[in-house]
Design a protein around this motif. Structure first.
Motif, PDB file in Angstrom:
ATOM      1  N   SER A 108     -72.726 -54.767   5.025  1.00 49.54           N
ATOM      2  CA  SER A 108     -71.600 -54.363   5.604  1.00 49.54           C
ATOM      3  C   SER A 108     -70.624 -55.392   5.750  1.00 49.54           C
ATOM      4  O   SER A 108     -69.259 -55.011   5.528  1.00 49.54           O
ATOM      5  N   THR A 145     -65.637 -52.056   7.141  1.00 51.24           N
ATOM      6  CA  THR A 145     -66.628 -52.223   6.232  1.00 51.24           C
ATOM      7  C   THR A 145     -66.674 -51.409   4.839  1.00 51.24           C
ATOM      8  O   THR A 145     -66.986 -51.923   3.866  1.00 51.24           O
ATOM      9  N   ASP A 176     -66.689 -51.143  11.860  1.00 50.33           N
ATOM     10  CA  ASP A 176     -67.124 -49.966  11.068  1.00 50.33           C
ATOM     11  C   ASP A 176     -66.536 -48.665  11.822  1.00 50.33           C
ATOM     12  O   ASP A 176     -66.686 -48.465  13.118  1.00 50.33           O
TER      13      ASP A 176
END
Length: 281
Positions: free
Chosen positions: A145, A179, A132
């Protein structure tokens, strides 16, 4: 296709569950995963040949099997022991909670270690890691995610089916997926920037402090948190640069221990060693 799915975060990780669900849409998936978190063990195997008490246990699971061992153990079990072993076309390892980039970390990664084990056992593999750009670790975002990471992996593997990618020098792929849905896939190479040192620990002893993720050339702070801060800091061809840019990094790799051309100095050493009996005392 029949896929063998493993990981290094353990059978209960959300990354494994997301990949199992997504990959089951396009293939038969048999899971052989560690019973517990095995992050950072590289290609370590449990081996009885040195009279060590490294026995593994194998238990049935609704998705396949759980192995009380390392990711490489899981691959060996999946490719050599279970009834489905002869049916496996591709090993998929992941999705790891956090990226695996840079040549130093690839050697430590259990996710990548499982892919390397598969390559040595003659089966192509894909190691998948998620990241991320804000929180770095996907699990720190939320449980969903991993869904775009799994979806992108599914699409990539579906495109690979029936193609000759693994017929040449490529034995396995190291893939890092964000993500957020990524529009770009970049073919990369691992960046060799790392360092390690022994430093004083809090308990009065000593410990290793390893700069796994490289330091930023401007502020000196260690990669990873807040990846957007590192824009332009790494070579365009590198896996680090792709991750900083929010792209899917795809690195084609071969099995290690490749033989290289003999350097002149080594050839001279061999000649001198072999001729030493004829030399004057």
């Amino acid at each position: 296709m029949h896929l063998l799915l493993t990981n290094d975060d353990g059978i209960g990780s959300p990354g494994l569950a997301a990949l199992y669900e997504a990959l089951s849409e396009i293939a038969t998936v048999t899971v052989v995963a560690p019973a517990a978190d095995q992050s950072g063990v590289g290609r370590t195997r449990s081996d009885l040949s040195f009279e060590l008490d490294n026995r593994i246990t194998i238990e049935d699971h609704e998705w396949g099997y759980v192995v009380d061992g390392t990711p490489a153990d899981c691959v060996a079990v999946g490719l050599r022991h279970i009834p489905e072993a002869d049916e496996i076309d591709l090993v998929v390892s992941g999705a790891n909670d956090g990226p695996n980039v840079g040549s130093y970390i690839l050697g430590h990664s259990g996710t990548v270690g499982a892919a390397v084990e598969a390559a040595f056992l003659g089966t192509p593999a894909v190691a998948v890691s998620g990241y991320d750009r804000e929180t770095y670790f996907p699990e720190d975002n939320d449980d969903r995610s991993f869904e775009p990471i799994a979806a992108a992996t599914r699409d990539l593997i579906e495109l690979l089916e029936g193609r000759s990618l693994f017929d040449g020098d490529v034995d396995y792929l190291n893939v890092n997926v964000p993500t957020e849905p990524a529009e770009t896939v970049v073919v990369t190479r691992p960046l060799a920037d790392y360092d390690t040192a022994v430093v004083a620990s809090d308990d009065g002893g000593e410990a290793f402090e390893s700069n796994y993720w490289s330091t930023h050339p401007v502020d000196g702070e260690g990669f990873p948190i807040g990846l957007e801060r590192y824009a332009g800091a790494y070579p365009d061809w590198s896996d680090r640069a792709a991750v900083v840019d929010g792209a899917i990094s795809l690195t084609p790799l071969g099995t290690p221990q490749s033989v290289v051309d003999t350097p002149l100095a080594l050839a001279e050493l061999v000649e001198r060693y072999n001729n030493r009996a004829d030399a004057e005392p």
